[in-house]
Every structure is written in structure tokens, then in C-alpha cells.
Design an enzyme around this catalytic site. Sequence first.
Site, short mmCIF file in Angstrom:
data_model
loop_
_atom_site.label_atom_id
_atom_site.label_comp_id
_atom_site.label_asym_id
_atom_site.label_seq_id
_atom_site.Cartn_x
_atom_site.Cartn_y
_atom_site.Cartn_z
CD GLU A 123 -2.89 1.24 2.31
OE1 GLU A 123 -2.79 0.43 3.24
OE2 GLU A 123 -3.77 2.10 2.25
N GLY A 263 2.74 2.23 11.01
CA GLY A 263 2.48 1.41 12.20
C GLY A 263 2.29 -0.05 11.84
CB ALA A 264 0.35 -2.38 11.61
CD GLU A 266 -5.05 -2.13 5.43
OE1 GLU A 266 -4.09 -1.71 6.12
OE2 GLU A 266 -5.67 -1.41 4.63
CD GLU A 300 -3.22 -2.21 10.57
OE1 GLU A 300 -3.69 -2.37 9.42
OE2 GLU A 300 -2.86 -1.09 10.99
CD GLU A 322 -6.54 3.23 6.57
OE1 GLU A 322 -6.78 3.04 7.77
OE2 GLU A 322 -5.89 2.41 5.88
N1 PHE Z 1 -3.19 0.86 5.77
C1 PHE Z 1 -2.36 0.95 6.94
C2 PHE Z 1 -3.33 1.14 8.10
O1 PHE Z 1 -3.87 2.18 8.33
C3 PHE Z 1 -1.39 2.04 6.95
C4 PHE Z 1 -0.30 1.94 5.93
C5 PHE Z 1 -0.34 2.71 4.80
C6 PHE Z 1 0.77 1.11 6.13
C7 PHE Z 1 0.65 2.67 3.86
C8 PHE Z 1 1.78 1.06 5.21
C9 PHE Z 1 1.73 1.85 4.09
O2 PHE Z 1 -3.70 0.27 8.76
ZN ZN Z 2 -5.86 1.56 8.49
#
Ligand code: PHE
Ligand code: ZN
Length: 880
Positions: A123, A263-264, A266, A300, A322
Site C-alpha cells: 500500500e 504502524g502496520a 492489513e 488492522e 481508514e
Molecule cells: N493501511 C495501513 C493502516 O492504516 C497504513 C499503511 C499505509 C501502512 C501505507 C503502510 C503503508 O492500517
Molecule cells: Zn488503516
Amino acid sequence: MTAPKETFLADYQVPAYLIESVDLRFALAAAQTRVVSKMQIQGNPAGSGGDLALDGEHIELVSVKLDGRVLAGNEYQRSDTGLLITHVPERFTLEIETLIQPDKNTALEGLYHSGSLLCTQCEAQGFRRITYYPDRPDVMAVFTVTLEADKTLFPILLANGNLMVRGEASDGKHWAKWHDPHPKPSYLFALVAGDLHCQQDSFTTQNGREVALEIYVDHENSHKCDHALRSLKQAMTWDEETYRREYDLDVFMIVAVNDFNMGAMENKGLNIFNASCVLASPETATDDDYYTIQSIVGHEYFHNWSGNRVTCRDWFQLSLKEGFTVLRDQQFSADMNSEVVQRIGDVNQLRIMQFAEDAGPMAHPVRPASFIEISNFYTVTIYEKGAEVVGMLKTLVGNAGFRKGTDLYFDRHDGQAVTTDDFVAAIEAANDVDLTQFKRWYSQAGTPVVTVKGDYDATRERYTLTLSQSCPATPDQTEKAPFHIPVTVGLLDKSGQVMPLQLEGEVAEEPTDSRTLELRDAAAEFTFINVSSEPVPSLLQGFSAPVKLVAQQDNDTLAFLMAHDSDNFNRWDAGQTLSINILLGLVADYQQQRALAVPELLLTQIAAVFVLAESDPALVSRMLILPSENYLAAQQKVADVDGIHAARTHLRKTIAQRFKAEFEALYQSLNTQKKYDFNADDMAQRDLKNVCLAYLMATGDPMQTQRCLKQMKQANNMTDRMAGLRLIADQAGPERETALRSFYEQWQHDRQVVDKWLTVQAQSNLPDTLIRIKGLLKHPAVSMTNPNNVRALIGQFCRNNPVNFHAKDGSGYAFLAEQICQLDDLNPQVAARQMGALGAWRQYDAERQALMKQALQTIADKKSLSKDVYEIVTKYLADK
Ligand code: PHE
Ligand code: ZN
């Protein structure tokens, strides 16, 4: 340089081709990985046909085969950003072989090397660094992935979905084949290869599916998985109970990696986490860490439905997943811990970070209209304001109506890539309401200002609230149409009792204690009847809308609300507003070189707060913490960093000295040697104890330094140890050096703890901080390629140390500019994220403005600037 291209929501077109399935084969090695991708492609009946355009960056093309035939060089066109294949049939198989170099990837997007691991981050647009592909979220395919790698270096081979088969190969290699039956966009693809410990557990879903839960961490961290695993099970249960969402694969995996931009992530069935958001033990993690881990594991996991099963049509819809998922994780945290503490934390973050974003040059709507680099739009507006917007929908249709709406949304759009309009349409349909005007929250940027006036008519026993709204212009939008704003209110009588509410002209329902008024026009009046005495209004209860409230309540009224408001959130909020008023008065004293005089009113109110210490320690510690320097700065026309720091320090010291006995007694009673457990009650007690310790330190009594040292030595948990260290690091003297040194010696083998050690030094208000940071950047434990190190040192200094960052001589700004230029070559996303501290340059005095602009110009002048930094620096410099 030529300006990078901007992408517009208005230009959205459906994909010309769809991918039914993709079969990926990886020959994994750190220096070079070979990728073979075999796609079943067909023209999109709704699309425009024509050439097949695939995205691809930083990859080496080996070959392209169409229906088994190798294409000649003139049958496709290659560029820095992709591959165009001309004259393709309606349905065909495309096989592409590429080479990538994970070792050289310091951007941490695509496939990269972290420690001894190989892992991915796709992502938003990282998949195009792995292979040529239509890398957009509305192309959803079924993935089958085969990983082959050296068996000793990479005994663990993971990808999305369920494991099908694994086997041995020649040359000490082995392989594993994974299949994910749920069609997904490429941004949810993930793989991990490495030598990892696996912590196992299981979960049975409400319909009896047996799910294996697996957390993968470095072997040395095998004892730090319990909290994440427990949080995961809590999240799985909670989502079944609260949203009727059940897990849908045989296994759910979390992998902790040390180098991670966010942070993380999904990824379907295979979440990849920044190690700092997974690993916890009482010895090494603080209560805040435990809290964050629980909420991110939840976040996540919740994406499995809000994001994965139902995904985004395009990246302008990012808040669809989000904002909603943040709301879900906030609800989860509130249910697991304390509702009011959660709300106070969320509102604080929104006000400090998001209001600032909305007021600055990067202001953008929850659904942006354009971007240059989508990575720059993982913002507090998309996440936190997006959550507030969904939260307002919930307030407007009520809890049951909201659940009907989300049920319909998930049913209608399961397996689809949709828009924020689709989300609102589901809420509308399930509740038979019209939310057309409400949708302006998605398209208009800026923080609305709601002004409230109250008028009591004693003879007719009527109380009228006049609400009006306005919204300041933002860079791309000068005119704003009125928002649909839910304003929850209550009325209190002079003794602090809630008064029953009945609106004029309404069929007499049961009178209620609080009401949500809906402000839709520029101004509106709401009249309550049968109001027997002049009330004090409690406004915007629970912070029912992300607005700035102008209520013209004097300090006496605020003090009254702080003591009596029936809504605990509003009690806290009244205390904050009162403190802000007083602090800004002290700043004025400071500017005019008058003695700083703290009004008795505030001290009297604080005295009353102590009474709650036993019944509600969590609320008490929240109420004792003064508004942050950054938030105070945002309340001034021209931010006076030094005045604010002086005023806040003075007020803290005054409170500390006045209530020294109370702080002592509370500290003593709370300082038990209880075994560490993560639960709301214990956490509240530790929190309050450490707030007391901080005030005791603020008295200036040297005895208290000894107490901090003692607490550090005797603590059985990192929360108490860090609280001590943080206070000592903020106070000059020999104890500081000794404490920092011995802390490092003790914890140097633990990356998470070392980052905390860096953070306390970066946040220190002492004047030698920048020199210290420059030294630490050369420390053997610190690496500029590790985002956590960068955030701990540079990020914390620039964001959370205003007196030092904004030093008059411009040293903080010059430092940041230099760091960003270096970082930009290594990791553009991380570099761009550090820019924030320069965004509000308009807010400072002329000298500082000039120095900040000079720093921005240094960055803008750098050769070969990334798109990420380019977009932000140009927007900042264009601020008018
Ligand atoms: N989609 C992830 C989240 O909000 C955040 C994220 C975005 C992580 C882009 C890595 C790169 O849970
Ligand atoms: Zn998210």
C-alpha cells in the site's frame, strides 16, 4: 526538475482490463529476487478497451509472454513508470518475468530486506515495484503465490490466504504455495520470508470456523507476543459482537518487522507490523505501548472487512477504509478500557494535529480532489477527521440505525471496490434519511467554527440557543457551503443538576437530559421550553462534531462546568478551555514583562479535582495535564514559543507548589509494588501516580530527583521507569547523565527501549538538546535507514519540542532541512513525513518565518527531489 504529474479524482476511469487470477512465483534472495507473474486477463465490459497499461517501477524486465508466445521488443513500450502492451485480445494469459533487488531498497516499499527478513509493503503503490501490474485498488484478483528460498536463511515462507502445499527443492532450497480465495487488489498482497519464532493460538468464530492465529517475531522476542495475541482475540470477538463481522480464512498471521514506514498493514490474512506495534512485556513496554498495540492490532484486524472485503475504488476514497476503521478501533479501545479517556485522547490528537493540518498549506478534504504522491495523504485528516465524520453519521442515525447502515454496506458491497458516496448511500437507505448536505464533510476542507449564544427569557421560561457556523478558506477552496453539524447539548441549573430538555414545537416526547441539535444553515435558533431557571449550557457534549466552538463562556462559567458538567468529556474540556484562557493571560504578562499571576479561580477548581482521585483516577490525571505547548501556539495569532513555554512552566510550578501535600499523599498511596497487569484500573493508577511525580519534580525540590531515581530502580515495569527517566532527562545535573547512561547500558539490546531512550532525549527542553541529537545520530544503535530511529530522534524533536525546534537562531530549522535532504535519498516517505514541523511557518514571527522559509528553500533546491517531498515543499512555499 520537471514538476511531477498530479492525479485528479475527476479523471477517474474504470479499468480497461480486469485480472481474474494471478499466479506469482518468487525465487527469493536478498540480493536479487526473480518474479514470474502469470495473469489471466480480460477486457472490462464497462471499460474502453485499447492498449493494456501496466504499472512498474524500479524493476528489471526479463521477458513478456502473451498466450505463451514471447513478445518482441516492438510489441510493447517500456517507461520508468510502466509497460504498455499494444494489440491485445479480449481474453489472454500474460506472463511477465522481472528481477528486483530487495537489498538496495531503502524506501521500504515493494519487496525489501529488514534485518534478516525479506518482506513486502504494497500500500498504496508498492506492488508496481515487484512486477508489472494494473496497480490500482479497483482491479481485484485471486492470488496464488509460490515462494522458493534457501531453507536455512528463510525457514519460514508466508503469503496471503491459506497454505496449500510445501516441499523441498534442490540446492538447500524449499518452497511453499499459498492461495487466497478472496479476490483482492494488489495493495493487499504480502509475503514474508525469514527465520522467525511463531507464537500460536486459535480462535473459533461464531459460526464455528477454526482459525489458527500466528504471530511471527525474531526469536529473541518470543516472550513478547502475549499481549498482541490477546488483543487479537479481543478484536475478533468484538467485531462479531459489535458489527457481526466474522473472519474468513483458516489462518490469521501477524509478522513483526523492525524497519517499517508506518504502524502496520492489513494485508489479507498476513498483517505486517512495525515491531514497536506488536512486541510487549511489562519490563520493556509502557502502558501507552500496550494501549497502542491493542488498538493497532484491532485496527488492522477490522480492516479485514472495512478495507479488504469491501475496498476502495481509487485512492481518493482512502478514508472510506481508514476513517471507518479508525472509528471502529476507537470504539474497540473505548470498550476494552475507558470511554472517556479514549475520547479525550482522540479529541486531543484531532485538535492538536488535524486542526493544524486543516489550518495550513496541506489542508485537504477527507476525500481529496487531487494528489501528486498518494503516500502524502495518509494524514490525520483522512484517518482522524475521517473517523469523526463517520462518528457523526452514527450520532445522526443513532447506534441501532448505524448498525443497520453498516450491515447493509457490507452486504451490498462485499467483494467490491467502492466510494465514500456508496458508504453514505448505505446509511441513507437503511435509515431512510437524506444525507446529501452531510456529504460536504467529505468534499470541503477546513475546520468549521460554530458560534453559540444563549438567551434566557425568565417570564416565558424559554431558553434559546442561537448557533451559527462559518469555515475559513483553505488553499483550493475559498467558498464553503454550510455543513450539517450535530451539536449535542445539555442544560444545567445553578446547582449543577441536569435539566430535562424539551424543544419548542416538538410533539411532547419524553424530555431528555441531552439532545443533538442539527445545524444545517449558516445560523439557526433552537428554543427549549419549560426551563424554570436560567441554565448553563453544556455544549458539544462528547465533542459531537470536529469543529471549533466559540461559546463566549467566561472563566466562572467554565469553572462551573469543570466542576459540574454531567458529561465527563465536557468537564475535562471546560478545564482545558479555562487553562488555555489563563495560560494565554500569562503569556501576555510575560510579553509585557509583568509578574506572572495565576488566578485563584483555577487553583480552587484544581483543589476540587483531587476529590475524584479515588473514584475516577483516570479522569483526574487527564484533568491535571495542561494543554500542550503546540495547541497553545495554535490559539495565538503569532505563536510565542518562548512565552508559552515560560507560562506553562510557571503554571505547572504554581500548581505543584500549591498542592505539594496532595501530590505527595497521592503519590504515596498509588505507589504500590503491585505486579504489572494491563487493565484500565491499574493503568489509571499508574498514570495518576506519574502525573503526581511530574508535579512533584516541578516543585524544584531536589529530593524529588532522588525519588525519580528510586522509582526507576525499583519499578517492576517500563511505564514507571520511563516516567522517571523522562523527568530526569528534562533536568540538568549529574543525575541526568548517570541515569541516561545506565539506562542505555541496561537496555541496549532492546530496539523498542532504545527508541524510547532516544525519544526522551529528543524531547528534552534543556538547551543542549540539538547538540545531543546530532551526537546521537552517530550512535552505533542509530541508523537513518530505520524509520523508528528517525521518528524517535528527528520526529520527536521537531514535533514535540517546540522551544528547541523553534530556537531563535534557526538551528532547529536548518537541522531539519539537512536531515530531510539526506533522508530523501534513502526513504522519501519518511522524509516527507518529517516536513510537518515547517508547515505552519505563517504562524510565527517575522524572523522565524524567514528562517523557516529559508529551510524550506534549501529542501526545494535539492537535486533529484522525490515526488513525496516535492509535493509538500511546493505547497508549503506557496502558502499565502
Ligand atoms: N493501511 C495501513 C493502516 O492504516 C497504513 C499503511 C499505509 C501502512 C501505507 C503502510 C503503508 O492500517
Ligand atoms: Zn488503516
